[in-house]
Design a protein around this motif. Structure first.
Motif, PDB file in Angstrom:
ATOM      1  N   LEU A 261      33.847  37.564  51.060  1.00 19.77           N
ATOM      2  CA  LEU A 261      33.567  38.046  52.403  1.00 19.77           C
ATOM      3  C   LEU A 261      34.584  37.485  53.388  1.00 19.77           C
ATOM      4  CD1 LEU A 261      31.425  39.732  53.828  1.00 19.77           C
ATOM      5  CD2 LEU A 261      30.177  37.642  54.316  1.00 19.77           C
ATOM      6  N   PHE A 262      34.902  36.199  53.210  1.00 24.23           N
ATOM      7  CA  PHE A 262      35.836  35.546  54.117  1.00 24.23           C
ATOM      8  C   PHE A 262      37.218  36.191  54.032  1.00 24.23           C
ATOM      9  CE2 PHE A 262      39.059  32.273  54.920  1.00 24.23           C
ATOM     10  CZ  PHE A 262      38.714  31.905  56.206  1.00 24.23           C
TER      11      PHE A 262
ATOM     12  N   PHE B  31      37.317  39.882  55.362  1.00 25.93           N
ATOM     13  CA  PHE B  31      36.687  40.098  56.660  1.00 25.93           C
ATOM     14  C   PHE B  31      37.447  41.065  57.586  1.00 25.93           C
ATOM     15  CE2 PHE B  31      36.093  38.490  61.070  1.00 25.93           C
ATOM     16  CZ  PHE B  31      34.759  38.819  61.224  1.00 25.93           C
TER      17      PHE B  31
ATOM     18  N   SER C 219      38.935  46.320  46.770  1.00 28.22           N
ATOM     19  CA  SER C 219      40.012  46.070  45.813  1.00 28.22           C
ATOM     20  C   SER C 219      40.561  44.649  46.003  1.00 28.22           C
ATOM     21  CB  SER C 219      41.090  47.147  45.930  1.00 28.22           C
ATOM     22  OG  SER C 219      42.243  46.675  46.519  1.00 28.22           O
ATOM     23  N   ARG C 220      40.574  44.179  47.250  1.00 26.13           N
ATOM     24  CA  ARG C 220      40.992  42.798  47.488  1.00 26.13           C
ATOM     25  C   ARG C 220      39.978  41.823  46.883  1.00 26.13           C
ATOM     26  NH1 ARG C 220      43.933  39.438  51.215  1.00 26.13           N
ATOM     27  NH2 ARG C 220      43.938  37.531  49.990  1.00 26.13           N
TER      28      ARG C 220
ATOM     29  N   ALA D 203      40.476  41.403  43.295  1.00 27.90           N
ATOM     30  CA  ALA D 203      41.702  40.714  42.949  1.00 27.90           C
ATOM     31  C   ALA D 203      41.674  39.254  43.349  1.00 27.90           C
ATOM     32  CB  ALA D 203      42.890  41.411  43.620  1.00 27.90           C
ATOM     33  N   GLU D 204      40.748  38.849  44.229  1.00 30.58           N
ATOM     34  CA  GLU D 204      40.821  37.533  44.842  1.00 30.58           C
ATOM     35  C   GLU D 204      40.764  36.411  43.806  1.00 30.58           C
ATOM     36  OE1 GLU D 204      41.816  36.734  47.641  1.00 30.58           O
ATOM     37  OE2 GLU D 204      41.603  34.634  47.099  1.00 30.58           O
ATOM     38  N   PHE D 205      41.609  35.428  44.038  1.00 30.11           N
ATOM     39  CA  PHE D 205      41.680  34.318  43.103  1.00 30.11           C
ATOM     40  C   PHE D 205      41.561  32.969  43.831  1.00 30.11           C
ATOM     41  CE2 PHE D 205      44.421  31.223  40.865  1.00 30.11           C
ATOM     42  CZ  PHE D 205      43.641  31.056  39.732  1.00 30.11           C
TER      43      PHE D 205
ATOM     44  N   SER E 135      39.654  37.485  37.644  1.00 31.08           N
ATOM     45  CA  SER E 135      40.980  36.902  37.869  1.00 31.08           C
ATOM     46  C   SER E 135      41.049  35.477  37.332  1.00 31.08           C
ATOM     47  CB  SER E 135      41.332  36.944  39.354  1.00 31.08           C
ATOM     48  OG  SER E 135      40.363  36.256  40.092  1.00 31.08           O
TER      49      SER E 135
ATOM     50  N   LEU F 225      41.484  45.653  34.952  1.00 26.02           N
ATOM     51  CA  LEU F 225      41.311  45.391  36.378  1.00 26.02           C
ATOM     52  C   LEU F 225      42.303  46.200  37.219  1.00 26.02           C
ATOM     53  CD1 LEU F 225      39.328  43.444  37.708  1.00 26.02           C
ATOM     54  CD2 LEU F 225      41.196  41.825  37.980  1.00 26.02           C
ATOM     55  N   LEU F 226      43.553  46.259  36.711  1.00 30.07           N
ATOM     56  CA  LEU F 226      44.601  46.981  37.433  1.00 30.07           C
ATOM     57  C   LEU F 226      44.271  48.453  37.559  1.00 30.07           C
ATOM     58  CD1 LEU F 226      48.113  45.808  36.234  1.00 30.07           C
ATOM     59  CD2 LEU F 226      47.126  45.673  38.497  1.00 30.07           C
TER      60      LEU F 226
ATOM     61  N   SER G  56      41.825  48.966  40.191  1.00 26.28           N
ATOM     62  CA  SER G  56      42.390  48.791  41.534  1.00 26.28           C
ATOM     63  C   SER G  56      43.263  49.984  41.922  1.00 26.28           C
ATOM     64  CB  SER G  56      43.234  47.519  41.593  1.00 26.28           C
ATOM     65  OG  SER G  56      42.458  46.412  41.280  1.00 26.28           O
ATOM     66  N   PHE G  57      44.054  50.478  40.972  1.00 28.47           N
ATOM     67  CA  PHE G  57      44.924  51.614  41.275  1.00 28.47           C
ATOM     68  C   PHE G  57      44.102  52.841  41.631  1.00 28.47           C
ATOM     69  CE2 PHE G  57      48.536  49.764  38.523  1.00 28.47           C
ATOM     70  CZ  PHE G  57      48.885  48.958  39.574  1.00 28.47           C
TER      71      PHE G  57
ATOM     72  N   LEU H 279      43.014  52.433  45.134  1.00 30.83           N
ATOM     73  CA  LEU H 279      44.141  52.646  46.038  1.00 30.83           C
ATOM     74  C   LEU H 279      44.428  54.137  46.182  1.00 30.83           C
ATOM     75  CD1 LEU H 279      46.234  50.822  47.523  1.00 30.83           C
ATOM     76  CD2 LEU H 279      47.797  51.414  45.694  1.00 30.83           C
TER      77      LEU H 279
END
Lengths: 354, 271, 265
Positions: free
Chosen positions: B146-147, B150, B204-205, B208-210, B228, B250-251, B254-255, B258
């Motif tokens: 969430l952070f 945001f 999507s972010r 991907a977040e790590f 990730s 995962l890719l 995400s694609f 997008l």
């Protein structure tokens, strides 16, 4: 500069914007490219400037083929529709741009810029930015900027489109005078026939990518060569079946031929007012519209509608009243041909039948 | 003439250099990872993907990213609206602050969540007393996502709200529509494309977040191990082929997202 | 109703953004100024901050040059067909959709010591993966779309007419770019630079994978924070995080400033 264009074509994908256009322009002439929006006028102008590459055809300046010359080397000035002034530069810097590119000395640049600023009546505004100017002033800056490097050919894309109707007429006269004084060959694009007729020495009518007709405004008005030109220039009514009019009966055996009649070709009057009574047809007054300086009269002969004008000095007509109508000439056209037909009864009045 | 030729040669060289750089930097690595994941054939690929820990990690990521995205849509819509429509003290400061998660390194974001909600913190202890575990459990991952996501929804709807002609709203009022009715029939439809495209970017972010997640998730395989981090673990344990296989899953996801966002934006620009 | 919404907005901002921001500034001082200073003056801290600095500077320069050029081509070039342009345009965004960890993995897979290219470079004495070049490459990959995406809309908005006007006045592309195009896109580029700096400074996943996180060799500020947390050295992590956060806040102010300038022009 003498300009020659031969077999010019331009297509964007499947769309043919310009189709086989050829013309010659003599040195020093002011030419108007006139036609409906989206008809390919601007594409022709941009190809002359080198901003667009022709799909085929030749553009020749002064006997030299310039197709492969970039815009930088064509010696042209271009005034864009929205002027495209450099918005982060002052009026002075805008006008000086082309001279700085040429690496002229500072004094020479100053001299030329001040001359043009004075010529275009922008004195006192040299340090303003484009957003601080009115539409008319911006146009003058664009004009001065295009003229600064002393081009041989001036191209103007809809130069008056972004200007208030009120000052447009004033600016038109100004531009015509200015171009005459500088003596530069110029081509401008417009969709406004009044503007083209008033400003241009010669008009080229462009429609759907084709050059319909080229000639002086009077010539085009008098002798339109295609139905498009006839209907585009001046006012007119199209009559499906002209054989109901006296003098044009012979056309009843040519179905599919239509007639285009301008208001000023129609003479009308109360019985007795027309001298050649034998050539006149009886019509009913359908509507009267007051147009400030004259009456617009809508006439009906059977189902056919005609439009003409009536001077305020003459006796006022009544709606529903009868009048005599004499059509002096009509522009005839069908799928294969078009011609101008004078009313034969007018030339050779028939003997009066008892 | 010579000069023109030289100019053309220059610009040709320039163009080619840019295009080659572009292809090498972006396209080559992506093609590389797809070929690598299938380099040993289908069977090892399938084995890597069907490893329960792998697909549990992917499913967990999907679930948590979805929760974070839905929360973001609600919060983002509200804040976007408040910041554009209302004038109140501190508005412009808040508006600048929106971008903070973009400016702050994600690892720092993760550290902050750890400090504020960790077992030693006030909130962490309070929550622990009533039996809710935050850090090293799913809630912390959602908060981290969430952070970092945001700003997306807010920034996507703000231009739409700014463009919305006030007279459209006023027209609705003069036609007798109530405030609520006007909001749902005039304003909301205008915001919707922004909410959706912002949400998809956020989703999507989130997938991907790590950086923010790895510090707070605890990374217990099968429970709080997101995709990730799983991939990172595979790389660390020297199994690049397995890492590539899960990456490809995962890719592709995400694609797809997008591509959907692009479709959405294309539809908006050519109505 | 209206008051409720505003209060709610303040509550969310406070919880999600303001409290963490305050926490980081207080957290670093928990053991006094000495603790903060000790955390920062460790050799690995200084080295990590320096690595981050090098990466930020190089990546920003390279991305700005190539990003602006590519944006120009994608918007203006006539030698690219419209279909190809659209394809390239969507490729630009791909790094946004790629998890940074995967971005790092890609570089390891292509240029790692066990690959053909990697071995070739290793023979020449250049290590890419687990060394600075790989970290720069990874950061370049992750931050590539930012500049292109900032500059493209500005170019589209100003249109080609001013540039065409310059060309009819005799100016060639280089002159036109500096005198006509650049003044219009300047603030967009500056905004892109600020975003790129922020992102490349904060990049963590991709760099962690590519660098191997070797202390005093390939460790950056963010990977050092990670390592300190893993080693339960929270105060030290806080010190580095404070430096990063302070820079971030500075960048945020720059962002606001350049955004305003961009709107004026």
């Amino acid at each position: 500069m003498h300009i020659e264009v031969r077999g010019l074509n331009k297509s964007f994908g499947d769309f043919n914007a310009v189709k086989d256009v050829s013309f010659d322009i003599e040195k020093g002439k002011l030419i108007g490219l006139l036609g409906p929006s989206g008809g390919g006028k601007t594409s022709i102008l941009r190809m002359l400037a080198g901003l667009e590459t022709p799909t085929s055809g030749d553009i020749v300046f002064h006997g030299q083929r310039v197709n492969d010359l970039p815009p930088q080397e064509r010696g042209i000035g271009f005034v864009f529709q929205n002027y495209a002034l450099f918005k982060h530069m002052t009026v002075y810097d805008n006008v000086a741009f082309g001279l700085k590119v040429k690496k002229l000395s500072k004094e020479k640049i100053r001299e030329r810029v001040m001359y043009l600023i004075e010529l275009t009546g922008l004195k006192g505004f040299e340090h303003r930015y484009p957003h601080q100017l009115s539409g008319g002033q911006r146009q003058r800056v664009a004009f001065a900027r295009a003229l600064a490097p002393e081009p041989q050919l001036l191209l103007l894309d809809e130069p008056f489109a972004a200007i208030d109707a009120k000052i447009r007429t004033e600016l038109r006269t100004w531009l015509k005078e200015m171009i005459e004084r500088v003596g530069i060959t110029s081509i401008f694009v417009t969709h406004d026939q009044e503007e083209a007729i008033e400003v241009a020495d010669e008009i080229m009518i462009i429609s759907k990518g084709r050059l319909e007709q080229k000639g002086s405004p009077w010539d085009i008005y008098k002798n339109p060569e295609t139905p498009f030109v006839a209907s585009f220039i001046g006012e007119s009514t199209i009559v499906e079946d002209i054989s109901i009019l006296k003098g044009f009966e012979s056309l009843s055996d040519q179905p599919g031929t239509k007639a285009l009649i301008r208001p000023e070709y129609i003479e009308h009057g109360k019985p007795g007012e027309i001298k050649l009574a034998s050539a006149a047809t009886t019509a009913t007054v359908r509507q009267l519209h007051f147009r400030g300086s004259e009456w617009m009269v809508e006439l009906a002969i059977g189902d056919t509608k005609l439009i003409t004008y009536r001077s305020l000095e003459r006796e006022v007509l009544q709606v529903g009243g009868q009048v005599q109508v004499l059509v002096h000439r009509a522009y005839m056209f069908n799928d294969d041909d078009s011609w101008i037909m004078e009313n034969p009864l007018k030339v050779d009045p028939m003997p009066i039948h008892i | 003439m010579n000069e023109i030729f030289r100019g053309k040669a220059w610009s040709f060289g320039f163009r080619s250099a840019i295009m080659i750089y572009f292809l090498c930097l972006i396209v080559l690595p992506i093609v590389g990872i797809y070929t690598q994941s299938f380099s040993l054939g289908w069977t090892p690929f399938w084995e890597s993907v069907s490893d329960p820990l792998a697909w549990k990690a992917v499913l967990l990521t999907l679930k948590l990213a979805l929760i974070a995205t839905v929360l973001n849509m609600l919060i983002g819509t509200m804040i976007g609206w408040v910041l554009i429509r209302y004038r109140f003290p501190g508005r412009s400061i808040l508006n600048s602050l929106v971008d903070l998660p973009f400016a702050l390194p994600t690892a720092v974001g993760g550290l902050l969540i750890l400090l504020l909600l960790g077992p030693n913190s006030l909130i962490g202890m309070l929550a622990g007393k009533i039996g809710i575990e935050i850090v090293f459990h799913e809630p912390a991952i959602v908060i981290a996502m969430l952070f970092v996501t945001f700003p997306f929804v807010i920034r996507a709807i703000q231009p739409l709200l700014e463009e919305l002609d006030r007279s459209e709203e006023e027209a609705a009022y003069t036609l007798g529509a109530s405030k609520a009715k006007t909001f749902f029939s005039v304003i909301f439809p205008t915001m919707l494309p922004g909410i959706l495209s912002g949400a998809m970017l956020a989703f999507s972010r989130g997938l991907a977040e790590f950086g923010a997640v790895v510090l707070v998730a605890g990374n217990i395989p099968g429970k709080t191990l997101v995709a990730s981090v799983f991939i990172f673990g595979e790389i660390e344990s020297n199994n690049p082929q397995g890492a590539a296989a899960v990456s490809v899953m995962l890719l592709t996801l995400s694609f797809l997202i997008l591509w959907l966002v692009n479709q959405l934006q294309a539809r908006r620009s050519t109505p | 109703m209206r008051r409720l919404w505003i209060i709610l907005t303040y509550v969310i901002f406070t919880l999600l953004l303001i409290v963490p921001l305050v926490k980081i500034f207080t957290g670093a001082w928990e053991e006094g100024i000495d603790g903060f200073w000790d955390a920062l003056s460790r050799p690995q801290s200084i080295h990590a901050l320096m690595m981050t600095g090098i990466i930020v500077v190089l990546v920003t320069i390279i991305n700005t040059l190539f990003g602006v050029m590519l944006a120009l081509y994608l918007v203006r070039a006539q030698w690219l067909g419209p279909r190809l342009k659209r394809l390239l345009n969507s490729i630009v965004d791909l790094p946004f959709a790629v998890s940074p960890v995967i971005g790092g993995l890609m570089i390891v897979l292509i240029l790692g010591p066990s690959t053909v290219i990697g071995a070739l470079f290793a023979d020449m004495g250049v290590n890419i993966v687990y060394a600075l070049p790989g970290m720069i490459l990874a950061t370049l990959f992750v931050t590539f779309p930012i500049m292109v995406r900032e500059v493209m809309p500005v170019l589209q908005e100003i249109g080609a007419q001013q540039e065409e006007a310059a060309s009819t006045l005799g100016a060639y592309s280089w002159y036109t770019f500096w005198k006509v195009t650049w003044p219009s896109i300047r603030w967009g580029v500056i905004y892109g630079v600020v975003l790129t700096v922020a992102r490349s400074m904060g990049e963590f996943g991709a760099v962690l994978v590519v660098s191997g996180n070797i202390m005093n060799k390939t460790q950056t500020a963010t990977t050092l924070v990670y390592q300190d947390v893993e080693n339960f050295n929270v105060v030290a992590a806080n010190g580095i995080a404070l430096v990063l956060a302070a820079v971030s806040v500075g960048l945020l102010l720059l962002m606001e400033w350049s955004k305003k300038r961009r709107e004026v022009h």
